[in-house]
Design a protein around this motif. Structure first.
Motif, PDB file in Angstrom:
ATOM      1  N   VAL A 259       0.834  -1.206   0.000  1.00  0.00           N
ATOM      2  CA  VAL A 259       0.000   0.000   0.000  1.00  0.00           C
ATOM      3  C   VAL A 259       0.870   1.259   0.000  1.00  0.00           C
ATOM      4  N   ASP A 260       0.228   2.397  -0.247  1.00  0.00           N
ATOM      5  CA  ASP A 260       0.964   3.658  -0.426  1.00  0.00           C
ATOM      6  C   ASP A 260       1.255   4.353   0.907  1.00  0.00           C
ATOM      7  N   SER A 261       1.657   3.567   1.888  1.00  0.00           N
ATOM      8  CA  SER A 261       1.986   4.112   3.198  1.00  0.00           C
ATOM      9  C   SER A 261       3.062   3.213   3.785  1.00  0.00           C
ATOM     10  N   SER A 262       3.433   3.476   5.035  1.00  0.00           N
ATOM     11  CA  SER A 262       4.528   2.730   5.650  1.00  0.00           C
ATOM     12  C   SER A 262       4.370   2.808   7.156  1.00  0.00           C
ATOM     13  N   ILE A 263       4.515   1.689   7.863  1.00  0.00           N
ATOM     14  CA  ILE A 263       4.397   1.805   9.323  1.00  0.00           C
ATOM     15  C   ILE A 263       5.552   2.617   9.884  1.00  0.00           C
ATOM     16  N   GLU A 264       6.726   2.452   9.323  1.00  0.00           N
ATOM     17  CA  GLU A 264       7.862   3.190   9.875  1.00  0.00           C
ATOM     18  C   GLU A 264       7.677   4.701   9.729  1.00  0.00           C
ATOM     19  N   ALA A 265       7.056   5.109   8.657  1.00  0.00           N
ATOM     20  CA  ALA A 265       6.895   6.546   8.417  1.00  0.00           C
ATOM     21  C   ALA A 265       5.587   7.103   8.986  1.00  0.00           C
ATOM     22  N   HIS A 266       4.514   6.302   9.020  1.00  0.00           N
ATOM     23  CA  HIS A 266       3.184   6.874   9.307  1.00  0.00           C
ATOM     24  C   HIS A 266       2.467   6.283  10.517  1.00  0.00           C
ATOM     25  N   MET A 267       2.889   5.108  10.965  1.00  0.00           N
ATOM     26  CA  MET A 267       2.309   4.517  12.187  1.00  0.00           C
ATOM     27  C   MET A 267       3.446   3.862  12.960  1.00  0.00           C
ATOM     28  N   LEU A 268       4.388   4.677  13.365  1.00  0.00           N
ATOM     29  CA  LEU A 268       5.667   4.188  13.871  1.00  0.00           C
ATOM     30  C   LEU A 268       5.545   3.294  15.106  1.00  0.00           C
ATOM     31  N   GLY A 313      -5.507  -0.498  -6.627  1.00  0.00           N
ATOM     32  CA  GLY A 313      -6.526   0.549  -6.603  1.00  0.00           C
ATOM     33  C   GLY A 313      -7.528   0.404  -5.464  1.00  0.00           C
ATOM     34  N   ASP A 314      -7.592  -0.788  -4.847  1.00  0.00           N
ATOM     35  CA  ASP A 314      -8.507  -0.958  -3.707  1.00  0.00           C
ATOM     36  C   ASP A 314      -8.046  -0.088  -2.536  1.00  0.00           C
ATOM     37  N   ARG A 315      -9.028   0.359  -1.784  1.00  0.00           N
ATOM     38  CA  ARG A 315      -8.690   1.170  -0.602  1.00  0.00           C
ATOM     39  C   ARG A 315      -8.832   0.351   0.683  1.00  0.00           C
ATOM     40  N   ILE A 316      -7.964   0.647   1.639  1.00  0.00           N
ATOM     41  CA  ILE A 316      -8.008  -0.013   2.947  1.00  0.00           C
ATOM     42  C   ILE A 316      -7.958   1.082   4.016  1.00  0.00           C
ATOM     43  N   SER A 317      -8.738   0.887   5.083  1.00  0.00           N
ATOM     44  CA  SER A 317      -8.716   1.825   6.214  1.00  0.00           C
ATOM     45  C   SER A 317      -8.082   1.140   7.408  1.00  0.00           C
ATOM     46  N   PHE A 318      -7.033   1.715   7.939  1.00  0.00           N
ATOM     47  CA  PHE A 318      -6.496   1.217   9.210  1.00  0.00           C
ATOM     48  C   PHE A 318      -7.172   1.995  10.333  1.00  0.00           C
ATOM     49  N   GLN A 319      -7.703   1.244  11.284  1.00  0.00           N
ATOM     50  CA  GLN A 319      -8.471   1.851  12.372  1.00  0.00           C
ATOM     51  C   GLN A 319      -7.543   2.420  13.447  1.00  0.00           C
ATOM     52  N   ASP A 320      -8.121   3.305  14.236  1.00  0.00           N
ATOM     53  CA  ASP A 320      -7.465   3.772  15.459  1.00  0.00           C
ATOM     54  C   ASP A 320      -6.078   4.359  15.174  1.00  0.00           C
ATOM     55  N   ALA A 321      -6.049   5.321  14.275  1.00  0.00           N
ATOM     56  CA  ALA A 321      -4.770   5.845  13.782  1.00  0.00           C
ATOM     57  C   ALA A 321      -4.503   7.289  14.207  1.00  0.00           C
ATOM     58  N   ALA A 322      -5.051   7.708  15.351  1.00  0.00           N
ATOM     59  CA  ALA A 322      -4.850   9.112  15.744  1.00  0.00           C
ATOM     60  C   ALA A 322      -3.638   9.301  16.643  1.00  0.00           C
ATOM     61  N   GLY A 323      -3.462   8.404  17.620  1.00  0.00           N
ATOM     62  CA  GLY A 323      -2.477   8.631  18.677  1.00  0.00           C
ATOM     63  C   GLY A 323      -1.073   8.231  18.269  1.00  0.00           C
ATOM     64  N   TYR A 324      -0.131   9.125  18.496  1.00  0.00           N
ATOM     65  CA  TYR A 324       1.283   8.838  18.241  1.00  0.00           C
ATOM     66  C   TYR A 324       1.552   8.498  16.771  1.00  0.00           C
ATOM     67  N   THR A 325       0.728   9.002  15.883  1.00  0.00           N
ATOM     68  CA  THR A 325       0.953   8.779  14.444  1.00  0.00           C
ATOM     69  C   THR A 325       1.308  10.103  13.763  1.00  0.00           C
ATOM     70  N   MET A 326       0.346  11.026  13.734  1.00  0.00           N
ATOM     71  CA  MET A 326       0.594  12.306  13.055  1.00  0.00           C
ATOM     72  C   MET A 326       1.749  13.073  13.698  1.00  0.00           C
ATOM     73  N   VAL A 327       1.900  12.934  15.019  1.00  0.00           N
ATOM     74  CA  VAL A 327       2.997  13.621  15.708  1.00  0.00           C
ATOM     75  C   VAL A 327       4.353  12.949  15.442  1.00  0.00           C
ATOM     76  N   LYS A 328       4.348  11.747  14.929  1.00  0.00           N
ATOM     77  CA  LYS A 328       5.599  11.004  14.734  1.00  0.00           C
ATOM     78  C   LYS A 328       5.921  10.755  13.277  1.00  0.00           C
ATOM     79  N   LYS A 329       5.055  11.166  12.375  1.00  0.00           N
ATOM     80  CA  LYS A 329       5.299  10.822  10.973  1.00  0.00           C
ATOM     81  C   LYS A 329       6.608  11.465  10.512  1.00  0.00           C
ATOM     82  N   ASN A 330       7.239  10.807   9.572  1.00  0.00           N
ATOM     83  CA  ASN A 330       8.565  11.259   9.139  1.00  0.00           C
ATOM     84  C   ASN A 330       8.740  10.999   7.650  1.00  0.00           C
ATOM     85  N   TRP A 331       9.878  11.444   7.146  1.00  0.00           N
ATOM     86  CA  TRP A 331      10.108  11.400   5.695  1.00  0.00           C
ATOM     87  C   TRP A 331      10.959  10.218   5.269  1.00  0.00           C
TER      88      TRP A 331
END
Ligand SMILES: *Cc1c(COP(=O)(O)O)cnc(C)c1O
Length: 365
Positions: A259-268, A313-331
């Motif tokens: 998928v077009d995301s990464s746990i290391e970058a977006h859900m550390l 092209g299918d979409r997936i939603s990961f639940q419960d993604a507010a805490g310690y995610t947006m504050v930790k996202k990286n490049w």
């Protein structure tokens, strides 16, 4: 449709947590401060402000954000302040909590205009994960020697104790608080306020909020203190998803989808605490390991079930993604940062932040 990846904050879900917090405040007399280190997406502070008393922080930048974007009561805490930041911290804060007696002694004068407190470490906690255990051996997080703290009581009028971690169990909270009372009772009697920190999952389903509130009120009455709570995760739990799109599928002994995301970058935290993401309903005959697009071999969200075979092209939603995610996202890997979108109470969705190549470039030089 908004282009993925993006975090989607659903205000109607956020409000459910806010109403529980407001209920506990009313029943217990405790004040609730949002812990910005967990969640600092200020675009929803207009909603949260009506249900909470203010914010608490871990640094100069957080205390400033709390003051400027949330307002109301603003607490400053940091494991250590530097000479070059203490004046600005004091400028933004209503209360400052020092982590150690030496920091208190160093900055007591410069913080004399606001309420000052000290972090206590009761050397017991609800954490089972050493990395995140404030009571781990040789922990630097707070003072524990009562005799030493007694000698600086002339410069402080309150305490902060944070020793609950993801604690969903009221009895355990109650037991830890009793140990705090036993150990630090003589200090608490001399305080005007006590913050019990975060980590108490009192907004979760089935949490006995009224028993919890009564316990807080009894504590507050016994020592004649204003109690504070510092909910981070409890404030925003289950309010947000991370929306992603399948970029590729392959079979290497198992069905894999990238998928077009990464746990290391977006859900550390999934990586740090070795947890898997949550997908709902996670049912159906087709099982896939959902993988991130960074080149880290273990960049895996988890293995989940789907009703249909996944395709590009299918979409997936990961639940419960507010805490310690947006504050930790990286490049890391230059993976595009998820945008941030808000679902309003009327159901409309608006994007409040997008990240571009220019942001990536500006994060380095
Ligand atoms: C991390 C932290 C919080 C918030 O913790 P949650 O588990 O997100 O509720 C509150 N106070 C202090 C001092 C913290 O370190």
């Amino acid at each position: 449709m908004i282009e993925t990846p993006y975090y989607l904050i659903d205000k109607s879900k956020l409000i459910r947590n806010m109403e529980k917090i407001a209920h506990v405040r009313e029943k217990s007399g405790a004040k609730a401060l949002l812990a910005l280190k967990c969640f600092a997406t200020w675009s929803v502070f207009d909603l949260m402000r009506d249900y909470m008393d203010g914010t608490t922080s871990s640094s100069l930048f957080e205390v400033r954000l709390g003051r400027e974007k949330f307002g109301k009561e603003t607490h400053a805490y940091s494991v250590a302040y530097g000479d070059n930041e203490i004046d600005e911290v004091v400028l933004h804060a209503d209360k400052i909590i020092f982590n150690s007696i030496s920091q208190l002694e160093r900055y007591a004068e410069r913080a004399a205009g606001i309420a000052r407190g000290l972090r206590l470490n009761p050397q017991v906690s609800s954490s089972s994960f050493d990395l995140a255990d404030p009571a781990r051996p040789f922990s630097r997080l707070g003072e524990w020697d009562v005799a030493k703290v007694e000698r600086v009581m002339d410069r402080i009028n309150g305490f902060m104790i944070h020793n609950n971690c993801e604690n969903k169990n009221f009895d355990l909270f109650d037991c830890l608080l009793a140990q705090i009372e036993e150990r630090f009772g003589s200090l608490l009697e001399r305080a005007d306020w006590v913050s019990l920190g975060g980590g108490i999952h009192f907004t979760g389903d089935d949490y006995p909020v009224d028993t919890f509130s009564a316990r807080l009120r009894a504590f507050s009455d016994r020592y004649d203190v204003q109690v504070y709570l510092e909910p981070g995760e409890a404030s925003i739990t289950k309010s947000t998803t991370l929306e992603v799109t399948v970029l590729d599928t392959l079979y290497n002994g198992r069905n894999l989808a990238i998928v077009d995301s990464s746990i290391e970058a977006h859900m550390l935290d999934l990586l740090i605490y070795r947890e898997t993401a949550k997908v709902s309903p996670n049912e159906g005959p087709h099982s896939y390991m959902i993988c991130g697009k960074s080149c880290l071999a273990g960049d895996v969200f988890g293995e989940f079930r789907f009703a249909d075979a996944l395709k590009v092209g299918d979409r997936i939603s990961f639940q419960d993604a507010a805490g310690y995610t947006m504050v930790k996202k990286n490049w890391f890997n230059g993976v595009k940062m998820p945008a941030i979108a808000i679902k309003e109470l009327d159901g409309s969705v608006r994007t409040v932040r997008e990240f571009t190549y220019a942001d990536f470039e500006k994060s380095l030089s």
